[in-house]
Design an enzyme around this catalytic site. Structure first.
Site, PDB file in Angstrom:
ATOM      1  N   SER A 193       0.832  -1.205   0.000  1.00  0.00           N
ATOM      2  CA  SER A 193       0.000   0.000   0.000  1.00  0.00           C
ATOM      3  C   SER A 193       0.865   1.253   0.000  1.00  0.00           C
ATOM      4  O   SER A 193       2.035   1.229   0.394  1.00  0.00           O
ATOM      5  CB  SER A 193      -0.907   0.018   1.232  1.00  0.00           C
ATOM      6  OG  SER A 193      -1.736  -1.118   1.250  1.00  0.00           O
TER       7      SER A 193
HETATM    8  N1  SAH Z   1      -0.970  -4.097   3.750  1.00  0.00           N
HETATM    9  C1  SAH Z   1      -0.405  -4.866   2.634  1.00  0.00           C
HETATM   10  C2  SAH Z   1      -1.396  -4.800   1.485  1.00  0.00           C
HETATM   11  C3  SAH Z   1      -1.174  -5.816   0.429  1.00  0.00           C
HETATM   12  S1  SAH Z   1      -2.389  -5.727  -0.898  1.00  0.00           S
HETATM   13  C4  SAH Z   1       0.921  -4.223   2.252  1.00  0.00           C
HETATM   14  O1  SAH Z   1       1.018  -2.999   2.374  1.00  0.00           O
HETATM   15  O2  SAH Z   1       1.839  -4.930   1.824  1.00  0.00           O
HETATM   16  C5  SAH Z   1      -3.677  -6.732  -0.247  1.00  0.00           C
HETATM   17  C6  SAH Z   1      -3.362  -8.192  -0.109  1.00  0.00           C
HETATM   18  O3  SAH Z   1      -4.560  -8.845   0.266  1.00  0.00           O
HETATM   19  C7  SAH Z   1      -2.873  -8.889  -1.368  1.00  0.00           C
HETATM   20  O4  SAH Z   1      -1.585  -9.373  -1.170  1.00  0.00           O
HETATM   21  C8  SAH Z   1      -3.883 -10.019  -1.576  1.00  0.00           C
HETATM   22  O5  SAH Z   1      -3.290 -11.230  -2.034  1.00  0.00           O
HETATM   23  C9  SAH Z   1      -4.470 -10.178  -0.194  1.00  0.00           C
HETATM   24  N2  SAH Z   1      -5.820 -10.772  -0.139  1.00  0.00           N
HETATM   25  C10 SAH Z   1      -6.877 -10.481  -0.923  1.00  0.00           C
HETATM   26  N3  SAH Z   1      -7.958 -11.199  -0.545  1.00  0.00           N
HETATM   27  C11 SAH Z   1      -7.577 -11.941   0.534  1.00  0.00           C
HETATM   28  C12 SAH Z   1      -8.256 -12.871   1.386  1.00  0.00           C
HETATM   29  N4  SAH Z   1      -9.548 -13.167   1.191  1.00  0.00           N
HETATM   30  N5  SAH Z   1      -7.555 -13.445   2.391  1.00  0.00           N
HETATM   31  C13 SAH Z   1      -6.248 -13.146   2.599  1.00  0.00           C
HETATM   32  N6  SAH Z   1      -5.553 -12.281   1.823  1.00  0.00           N
HETATM   33  C14 SAH Z   1      -6.209 -11.683   0.804  1.00  0.00           C
END
Ligand code: SAH
Length: 236
Positions: free
Chosen positions: A68
């Protein structure tokens, strides 16, 4: 670990008023974004420095996912800070790079616990490496635990204790009951809710001591979708 680039980034977030409190500032300064992105990304992009960058923005971490934007990490920490006290139990949904799980781990300290859940097993494994490079103590002392799994599947079934704070890093089409249930009385969740690949609303969900739930709409955001097991995020 602190770095000049990370300090530069946090100085800007502070000047812009996104970072307002010293506990959030400390956690962000000590969590170096360079450890949480694909290798080969120029430092100017990582720290959003030098006027070269697109606006303060997400960056790729593989598997079509992103870390993010710095201002969203900061905003979520500010919103949750009252619930990230030493000893708190925290859930980071879609923990991706592991950045926020590490930052929250620093805030809850050795008596606290942050469980990150990420649906891509490869990303979950990479996030462990990322946190190990930045803050090995968080893994060694069990404060941060990063698991592979889908929160809309059965991965939370064994969780009995609940959480004081829940951060959701992907956009849900509607507020998932399974997460509201995991919120302890007095707890807070921040979660983007709305249609996939459009603007969503960041919602703040507070559960009071009696278990009543209140919602506040905060701001418009754009997050990758929170997908159900077996669902592709690239469906038209
Ligand atoms: N806070 C993290 C955001 C990553 S983007 C950072 O800054 O690195 C959001 C993530 O949510 C992605 O990696 C995606 O694979 C994950 N995601 C989406 N749906 C999900 C679910 N149902 N359960 C677990 N992870 C999920």
């Amino acid at each position: 670990m602190r770095s000049r680039g990370q300090d530069w980034l946090v100085d800007h977030l502070k000047r812009d008023g996104v970072v307002a409190h010293s506990d959030v500032e400390r956690a962000l300064r000590q969590t170096d974004r360079a450890h949480y992105v694909d290798s080969g990304i120029p430092l100017a992009y990582i720290y959003q420095a030098g006027g070269l960058q697109p606006a303060d923005s997400p960056l790729p971490i593989g598997y079509h996912e992103t870390i993010s934007a710095p201002h969203m990490h900061a905003t979520c920490l500010e919103l949750l800070r009252g619930h990230l006290r030493p000893g708190a139990r925290v859930l980071d949904v879609g923990s991706g790079s592991g950045y926020l799980a590490a930052a929250m781990g620093l805030m809850v300290g050795e008596a606290g616990k942050v469980i990150g859940i990420e649906k891509h097993p490869e990303l979950a494994a990479q996030s462990v490496k990322n946190v190990r490079a930045d803050h090995p103590e968080l893994l060694d002392n069990g404060v941060v635990e990063l698991r592979a799994g889908n929160v809309l599947g059965d991965v939370l079934e064994g969780e009995q204790e609940g959480f004081d704070a829940i951060h959701v890093g992907a956009a849900a089409s509607s507020l998932p009951d399974v997460l509201v249930r995991q919120l302890r009385p007095g707890g807070r969740m921040v979660i983007p809710v709305g249609p996939q690949w459009e603007y969503q609303v960041m919602q703040c969900i507070d559960k009071d001591a009696a278990g009543r739930v209140k919602k506040h709409d905060l701001m418009h955001v754009r997050y990758v979708p929170l997908t159900k097991p077996g669902e592709s995020e690239w469906e038209p």
